[in-house]
Design an enzyme around this catalytic site. Structure first.
Site, short mmCIF file in Angstrom:
data_model
loop_
_atom_site.label_atom_id
_atom_site.label_comp_id
_atom_site.label_asym_id
_atom_site.label_seq_id
_atom_site.Cartn_x
_atom_site.Cartn_y
_atom_site.Cartn_z
N HIS A 17 0.96 -1.13 0.02
CA HIS A 17 0.13 0.00 -0.04
C HIS A 17 0.75 1.37 0.13
CE1 HIS A 17 -2.91 -2.83 2.14
NE2 HIS A 17 -3.63 -2.47 1.30
N LYS A 41 -15.85 -7.23 2.68
CA LYS A 41 -15.01 -7.52 3.99
C LYS A 41 -15.42 -6.82 5.21
CE LYS A 41 -10.89 -7.34 1.15
NZ LYS A 41 -9.45 -6.78 0.92
N ARG A 94 -1.92 -6.07 -8.45
CA ARG A 94 -0.85 -7.10 -7.92
C ARG A 94 -0.78 -7.84 -9.05
NH1 ARG A 94 -3.32 -7.68 -2.29
NH2 ARG A 94 -4.98 -7.05 -3.35
N SER A 132 -2.72 -7.75 2.96
CA SER A 132 -2.84 -7.59 4.30
C SER A 132 -3.37 -9.01 4.82
CB SER A 132 -4.16 -6.54 4.80
OG SER A 132 -3.95 -5.59 4.06
P1 ADP Z 1 -9.95 -3.58 -0.37
O1 ADP Z 1 -9.47 -4.93 -1.10
O2 ADP Z 1 -10.72 -3.74 0.78
O3 ADP Z 1 -10.09 -2.48 -1.33
P2 ADP Z 1 -7.15 -3.29 0.48
O4 ADP Z 1 -6.61 -2.63 1.58
O5 ADP Z 1 -6.80 -5.11 0.56
O6 ADP Z 1 -8.48 -3.01 0.23
O7 ADP Z 1 -6.50 -2.88 -1.11
C1 ADP Z 1 -6.48 -1.47 -1.14
C2 ADP Z 1 -6.08 -1.22 -2.60
O8 ADP Z 1 -4.65 -1.58 -2.35
C3 ADP Z 1 -6.55 -2.00 -3.76
O9 ADP Z 1 -6.38 -1.40 -4.77
C4 ADP Z 1 -5.47 -3.20 -3.82
O10 ADP Z 1 -5.48 -3.85 -4.95
C5 ADP Z 1 -4.16 -2.33 -3.46
N1 ADP Z 1 -3.09 -3.27 -2.88
C6 ADP Z 1 -3.13 -4.03 -1.80
N2 ADP Z 1 -2.12 -4.68 -1.73
C7 ADP Z 1 -1.37 -4.18 -2.49
C8 ADP Z 1 0.30 -4.36 -2.88
N3 ADP Z 1 0.71 -5.42 -2.11
N4 ADP Z 1 0.62 -3.81 -3.82
C9 ADP Z 1 -0.01 -2.82 -4.77
N5 ADP Z 1 -1.23 -2.73 -4.41
C10 ADP Z 1 -2.05 -3.28 -3.21
#
Ligand code: ADP
Length: 167
Positions: A17, A41, A94, A132
């Site tokens: 993130h 979620k 990803r 996460s």
């Molecule tokens: P949600 O899936 O509930 O929207 P997340 O916190 O899982 O929330 O992800 C938020 C955003 O960050 C999404 O666009 C996700 O694809 C992106 N994201 C999550 N992990 C990564 C990562 N390791 N690298 C790049 N983007 C990521």
């Protein structure tokens, strides 16, 4: 002045993130990290206030976070987007597995509000396998997540996961 909104659950925020946040902050005048309620979620491990606090503290690791704001929302993303007069929604991609759901979400948001453009940033090589949920699983078993979780929050993240695991 171009404003980007980066929404997500951030349960908890990871270096994946943080990479997206820092790259977006170089591309836009302002980036709002929107810690959101995602009906898909509903059972986040960390409460909203704590997820926001983690993001805020993780920003300390960035060289320049002056144009980054952390906010929360439990409503429709496009309503927040309108209220803040934002220009784009940022999403991290990803792998192809992220693509279908994110593509659908981008089309829906655009349909709900025609100005809601989504821009996808590709995850960096190390972030590609990072999520996460993976962090939570590894930390719950006492594994080392220091490569994945910002060091400013790692103790709080792991201690809470371990306590829950033991309880
Ligand atoms: P949600 O899936 O509930 O929207 P997340 O916190 O899982 O929330 O992800 C938020 C955003 O960050 C999404 O666009 C996700 O694809 C992106 N994201 C999550 N992990 C990564 C990562 N390791 N690298 C790049 N983007 C990521």
């Amino acid at each position: 002045m171009k404003t980007a909104v980066y929404p997500g659950s951030f349960d908890p925020v990871t270096y994946g993130h943080l990479d997206i946040i820092s790259r977006a902050a170089k591309l836009f005048d302002k980036v709002i990290v929107l810690v959101s309620f995602n009906p898909a979620k509903p059972n986040c491990f960390f409460p909203l206030e704590q997820r926001m606090d983690f993001v805020q503290r993780a920003l300390v690791e960035l060289k320049n976070a002056d144009n980054i704001e952390v906010d929360s929302s439990d409503g429709l993303l496009v309503d927040y987007f309108k209220k803040r007069e934002a220009d784009v929604i940022i999403k991290g991609l990803r792998a192809m597995s992220d693509f279908e759901a994110e593509f659908q979400m981008a089309l829906v948001n655009k349909d709900l509000f025609y100005k809601a453009e989504t821009i996808f940033l590709a995850a960096d090589v190390t972030g590609t396998f990072l999520s996460s949920s993976m962090v939570k699983q590894i930390a719950a078993f006492g594994g080392d997540v220091s490569a994945f979780v910002p060091h400013t929050i790692i103790n709080d993240v792991t201690s809470k996961l371990k306590i829950k695991n033991e309880g």
